[in-house]
Design a protein around this motif. Structure first.
Motif, mmCIF file in Angstrom:
data_model
loop_
_atom_site.group_PDB
_atom_site.id
_atom_site.type_symbol
_atom_site.label_atom_id
_atom_site.label_comp_id
_atom_site.label_asym_id
_atom_site.label_seq_id
_atom_site.Cartn_x
_atom_site.Cartn_y
_atom_site.Cartn_z
ATOM 1 N N PHE A 110 0.907 -1.286 0.192
ATOM 2 C CA PHE A 110 0.373 0.250 -0.291
ATOM 3 C C PHE A 110 0.876 1.241 -0.423
ATOM 4 N N SER A 111 1.821 1.434 -0.033
ATOM 5 C CA SER A 111 3.038 2.597 -0.203
ATOM 6 C C SER A 111 3.896 2.009 -1.168
ATOM 7 N N VAL A 112 4.871 3.432 -1.505
ATOM 8 C CA VAL A 112 6.057 2.940 -2.214
ATOM 9 C C VAL A 112 7.104 2.451 -1.399
ATOM 10 N N GLY A 115 6.650 -1.211 -1.328
ATOM 11 C CA GLY A 115 6.873 -2.116 -2.117
ATOM 12 C C GLY A 115 8.930 -2.023 -2.911
ATOM 13 N N LEU A 116 9.181 -0.718 -2.330
ATOM 14 C CA LEU A 116 11.233 -0.508 -2.401
ATOM 15 C C LEU A 116 11.089 -1.716 -1.604
ATOM 16 N N MET A 117 10.716 -1.834 -0.295
ATOM 17 C CA MET A 117 11.351 -2.419 0.269
ATOM 18 C C MET A 117 10.878 -4.270 -0.174
ATOM 19 N N ALA A 118 10.214 -4.436 -0.888
ATOM 20 C CA ALA A 118 9.510 -6.244 -0.970
ATOM 21 C C ALA A 118 10.527 -6.363 -2.570
ATOM 22 N N ILE A 126 5.498 -7.372 -7.161
ATOM 23 C CA ILE A 126 5.330 -7.152 -5.515
ATOM 24 C C ILE A 126 3.545 -6.510 -6.286
ATOM 25 N N SER A 127 3.194 -6.322 -5.488
ATOM 26 C CA SER A 127 1.593 -6.654 -5.997
ATOM 27 C C SER A 127 1.074 -5.358 -4.928
ATOM 28 N N PRO A 128 0.723 -4.036 -5.390
ATOM 29 C CA PRO A 128 0.105 -3.208 -4.891
ATOM 30 C C PRO A 128 -1.214 -3.145 -5.250
ATOM 31 N N PHE A 129 -2.268 -2.773 -4.193
ATOM 32 C CA PHE A 129 -3.272 -2.856 -3.712
ATOM 33 C C PHE A 129 -4.267 -1.354 -4.421
ATOM 34 N N ARG A 148 6.640 3.152 -10.267
ATOM 35 C CA ARG A 148 6.976 1.704 -11.570
ATOM 36 C C ARG A 148 8.181 3.195 -11.436
ATOM 37 N N THR A 149 8.238 4.260 -10.944
ATOM 38 C CA THR A 149 9.018 5.297 -11.447
ATOM 39 C C THR A 149 10.905 4.678 -10.327
ATOM 40 N N VAL A 150 10.412 3.485 -9.115
ATOM 41 C CA VAL A 150 11.281 3.612 -8.128
ATOM 42 C C VAL A 150 11.933 2.211 -8.577
#
Ligand code: G3P
Length: 217
Positions: A110-112, A115-118, A126-129, A148-150
Motif C-alpha cells: 500500500f506504499s512506495v 514496494g521498494l522493500m519487497a 510486487i502487488s500494490p492493491f 514504476r518510477t522507483v
C-alpha cells in the motif's frame, strides 16, 4: 502489458485462456475459499492450463513457516509463484526464497516504501492493491505510477502486478502508468473487449443486411 487472471475458477480461466489473453493467474486465500476445493488440487489444475506464473499464497505469519510452506508449494508445478504477505517476516522469507530460486509475489502493498522493500528483498513480483487504496480515498493509480518510477530509478528487477482491480478504468489507467501486469477478476475481463457501440454497430449491420437480402429476393 501482461494480463493475469485474479481467480481460482477453472472455467473462467479456460474461457479467457482460449482467447490467448491469460499470461498468468493470481490467487489468495479468499479466492481459493470461494471455490470450495482442495488448495493443492486447484492450484495444480490451474498450472496445467496456464503456462505463465500462477501465484499461491502461504498462510503462515512467521518467516520459518512461510519458507516451509513455500518450499512445498513450489514443488507443485514449474510455474508456481509463492505469494508472501508484506510484513517484516514476509521480507525475511522473500529474501531466503529468492536465494533458493523460488519465485515470490509480495502482496498487500500500500506504499512506495513497502514496494521498494519487497523489491530489494528479492521479490519477483510486487502487488500494490489499488482498489483498496481507492476505497479509503487514496489514489491507487498514483502508487502504481510511483512504484514504476522507483523500480526504474534503481534498475530493480521486480515486476509490478496491479492488484485489487475493480473496473475497466483501473485496467486502462494501470496500462498508462506502466504497470508490468494487471491482475483482473474473471467477472471484469469481458468488459475489456466489450463496447455498447460495437454491439449497436453489429445489430445495425445485421438489420441492413437482412433488408438488402429481402430486396434482392
Ligand atoms: O490480487 C489481490 C486482489 O484479489 C484483491 O482484490 O477486490 O479483494 O481488493 P480485492
Amino acid at each position: 502489458m501482461k494480463f493475469f487472471l485474479d481467480t481460482a475458477n477453472v472455467e473462467e480461466i479456460k474461457r479467457i485462456h482460449s482467447l490467448g489473453l491469460v499470461d498468468g493467474v493470481t490467487t489468495n486465500p479468499t479466492i481459493i475459499s470461494r471455490e470450495g476445493r482442495n488448495f493443492e488440487e486447484v492450484i495444480k489444475e490451474i498450472c496445467s492450463i496456464v503456462s505463465g506464473p500462477v501465484s499461491a499464497e502461504v498462510i503462515s505469519l512467521d518467516a520459518e513457516g512461510m519458507v516451509k510452506e513455500a518450499r512445498e508449494i513450489a514443488k507443485w508445478a514449474d510455474n508456481i509463484v509463492v505469494k508472501i504477505p508484506m510484513t517484516e517476516e514476509g521480507l525475511k522469507a522473500t529474501h531466503i526464497l529468492s536465494q533458493e530460486g523460488i519465485k515470490t509475489n509480495v502482496t498487500l502493498i500500500f506504499s512506495v516504501a513497502q514496494g521498494l522493500m519487497a523489491a530489494k528483498a528479492g521479490a519477483t513480483f510486487i502487488s500494490p492493491f489499488l482498489g483498496r487504496l481507492d476505497d479509503i480515498g487514496t489514489p491507487g493509480i498514483k502508487l502504481i505510477e510511483d512504484l514504476r518510477t522507483v523500480l526504474n530509478n534503481y534498475g530493480l528487477k521486480a515486476e509490478i502486478i496491479a492488484a485489487s482491480i475493480r473496473s475497466l478504468e483501473h485496467v486502462e489507467a494501470t496500462a498508462k502508468v506502466g504497470a508490468h501486469i494487471a491482475t483482473i477478476p474473471g467477472s471484469l475481463f469481458p468488459k475489456l473487449w466489450s463496447h455498447p457501440l460495437t454491439d449497436n454497430g453489429i445489430a445495425q449491420f445485421m438489420k441492413d443486411w437482412e433488408s438488402f437480402k429481402k430486396e434482392e429476393a
